[in-house]
Design a protein around this motif. Structure first.
Motif, PDB file in Angstrom:
ATOM      1  N   VAL A 157     -52.803  -4.525 -23.504  1.00 30.28           N
ATOM      2  CA  VAL A 157     -52.944  -3.757 -22.265  1.00 30.28           C
ATOM      3  C   VAL A 157     -53.560  -2.418 -22.630  1.00 30.28           C
ATOM      4  N   SER A 158     -54.591  -2.020 -21.920  1.00 34.40           N
ATOM      5  CA  SER A 158     -55.208  -0.725 -22.206  1.00 34.40           C
ATOM      6  C   SER A 158     -55.653  -0.073 -20.906  1.00 34.40           C
ATOM      7  N   GLY A 159     -55.800   1.242 -20.948  1.00 36.02           N
ATOM      8  CA  GLY A 159     -56.244   1.955 -19.756  1.00 36.02           C
ATOM      9  C   GLY A 159     -55.623   3.333 -19.674  1.00 36.02           C
ATOM     10  N   HIS A 160     -55.844   3.994 -18.543  1.00 38.96           N
ATOM     11  CA  HIS A 160     -55.285   5.327 -18.313  1.00 38.96           C
ATOM     12  C   HIS A 160     -53.765   5.252 -18.314  1.00 38.96           C
ATOM     13  N   ALA A 161     -53.118   6.244 -18.918  1.00 41.83           N
ATOM     14  CA  ALA A 161     -51.661   6.254 -19.014  1.00 41.83           C
ATOM     15  C   ALA A 161     -51.128   7.661 -18.810  1.00 41.83           C
ATOM     16  N   SER A 162     -49.862   7.737 -18.397  1.00 37.13           N
ATOM     17  CA  SER A 162     -49.159   9.010 -18.311  1.00 37.13           C
ATOM     18  C   SER A 162     -47.792   8.838 -18.956  1.00 37.13           C
ATOM     19  N   ALA A 163     -47.222   9.931 -19.426  1.00 36.93           N
ATOM     20  CA  ALA A 163     -45.924   9.897 -20.091  1.00 36.93           C
ATOM     21  C   ALA A 163     -44.812  10.040 -19.056  1.00 36.93           C
ATOM     22  N   LEU A 164     -43.901   9.061 -19.034  1.00 43.47           N
ATOM     23  CA  LEU A 164     -42.736   9.147 -18.155  1.00 43.47           C
ATOM     24  C   LEU A 164     -41.600   9.888 -18.833  1.00 43.47           C
ATOM     25  N   ASP A 165     -41.459   9.688 -20.137  1.00 44.09           N
ATOM     26  CA  ASP A 165     -40.536  10.457 -20.961  1.00 44.09           C
ATOM     27  C   ASP A 165     -41.074  10.394 -22.385  1.00 44.09           C
ATOM     28  N   GLY A 166     -40.240  10.659 -23.374  1.00 44.76           N
ATOM     29  CA  GLY A 166     -40.736  10.742 -24.731  1.00 44.76           C
ATOM     30  C   GLY A 166     -41.122   9.437 -25.382  1.00 44.76           C
ATOM     31  N   ASP A 167     -40.748   8.317 -24.793  1.00 42.50           N
ATOM     32  CA  ASP A 167     -41.109   7.026 -25.399  1.00 42.50           C
ATOM     33  C   ASP A 167     -41.493   5.958 -24.376  1.00 42.50           C
ATOM     34  N   THR A 168     -41.884   6.402 -23.184  1.00 42.47           N
ATOM     35  CA  THR A 168     -42.242   5.457 -22.127  1.00 42.47           C
ATOM     36  C   THR A 168     -43.549   5.872 -21.465  1.00 42.47           C
ATOM     37  N   LEU A 169     -44.436   4.905 -21.295  1.00 43.28           N
ATOM     38  CA  LEU A 169     -45.725   5.137 -20.652  1.00 43.28           C
ATOM     39  C   LEU A 169     -45.785   4.435 -19.301  1.00 43.28           C
ATOM     40  N   ASP A 170     -46.532   5.051 -18.394  1.00 40.42           N
ATOM     41  CA  ASP A 170     -46.899   4.392 -17.142  1.00 40.42           C
ATOM     42  C   ASP A 170     -48.399   4.166 -17.210  1.00 40.42           C
ATOM     43  N   MET A 171     -48.786   2.891 -17.256  1.00 34.25           N
ATOM     44  CA  MET A 171     -50.212   2.566 -17.312  1.00 34.25           C
ATOM     45  C   MET A 171     -50.622   1.986 -15.969  1.00 34.25           C
ATOM     46  N   THR A 172     -51.102   2.856 -15.095  1.00 38.14           N
ATOM     47  CA  THR A 172     -51.523   2.502 -13.731  1.00 38.14           C
ATOM     48  C   THR A 172     -50.487   1.634 -13.039  1.00 38.14           C
ATOM     49  N   GLY A 173     -49.223   2.063 -13.128  1.00 32.48           N
ATOM     50  CA  GLY A 173     -48.148   1.357 -12.439  1.00 32.48           C
ATOM     51  C   GLY A 173     -47.361   0.419 -13.313  1.00 32.48           C
ATOM     52  N   GLN A 174     -47.844   0.106 -14.493  1.00 32.72           N
ATOM     53  CA  GLN A 174     -47.136  -0.781 -15.415  1.00 32.72           C
ATOM     54  C   GLN A 174     -46.379   0.059 -16.437  1.00 32.72           C
TER      55      GLN A 174
END
Length: 235
Positions: free
Chosen positions: A15-32
């Protein structure tokens, strides 16, 4: 958090793409939502002690992850996923492993050191020796911090019945369904065993509830069971 039904990754999928940090070890990748493999970072509101003063180590871990992915598109290989699509993944940016980078910065701990994962163990040892991040002072392991800071203790009971204004007293009522919620949403924790892949859920107040990091959350036992999870036998 809403998840995109069309972007649910399978174990082994990239899975690849734009991501944001939800916390120190969790990513949100366009809703995933994807959690970084092999590490546990301080929770977002967790504080640590350094030079005799508290500091926001959890918030710093989140900022560090955000900085690592800033302007980049992480590439993640899902190791384990659940039916809702919340995955545990090995993620990299420009060939740099994000889990290793956070451990090296002293902003995450290795969850289960293994001879098969020497890079993580080595990064943690170097961070300890250099006294960087959380190793510069004292801190609670994130799993222990979660135990001492439970997010949900008292379940809210919702009644789903067929009563209506002026309804007949002879009409059957639907059974009461217990709904578990707290300030952050659904409170039943679903966890996938890394030992045997079994799907297990924990209710607030159970023995291992506070120390469990969920891979999926449910509002009722019916939802958990429908998704293939069973109640923990160990409490």
């Amino acid at each position: 958090m809403a998840l995109l039904a069309l972007s649910v990754p399978a174990a082994g999928q990239i899975v690849s793409g734009h991501a944001s940090a939800l916390d120190g070890d969790t990513l949100d990748m366009t809703g995933q939502r994807l959690r970084l493999f092999g590490i546990d970072a301080p929770e977002s509101t967790q504080k640590c002690l350094r030079d005799g003063a508290t500091w926001d180590c959890g918030a710093q871990a989140k900022r560090q992850l955000a900085m690592l992915i800033d302007g980049a598109e992480p590439e993640c290989r899902v190791v384990v996923t659940d039916p809702q699509g919340i995955g545990i993944a090995r993620c990299t940016v420009a060939a740099r492993d994000l889990s290793e980078a956070l451990v090296a910065a002293g902003l995450a701990v290795v969850t289960a050191p293994s001879p098969d994962e020497p890079a993580l163990a080595e990064a943690q040892q170097l961070a300890k020796e250099a006294k960087v991040g959380i190793w510069a002072g004292t801190f609670e392991m994130p799993s222990q911090w979660r135990k001492s800071h439970p997010q949900a203790r008292l379940p809210i009971v919702s009644r789903h019945d067929s009563q209506g204004s002026g309804g007949s007293g002879n009409m059957p009522q639907r059974p009461v369904r217990k709904v578990y919620r707290h300030a952050f949403g659904c409170a039943i924790k679903g966890n996938i065993s890394h030992r045997n892949g079994e799907h297990i859920y924990y209710l607030p107040g159970m023995k291992y509830y506070d120390g469990t990091r969920p891979e999926r959350l449910f509002c009722s036992e019916e939802e958990a069971q429908s998704a293939g999870y069973r109640l923990s036998r160990g409490g």
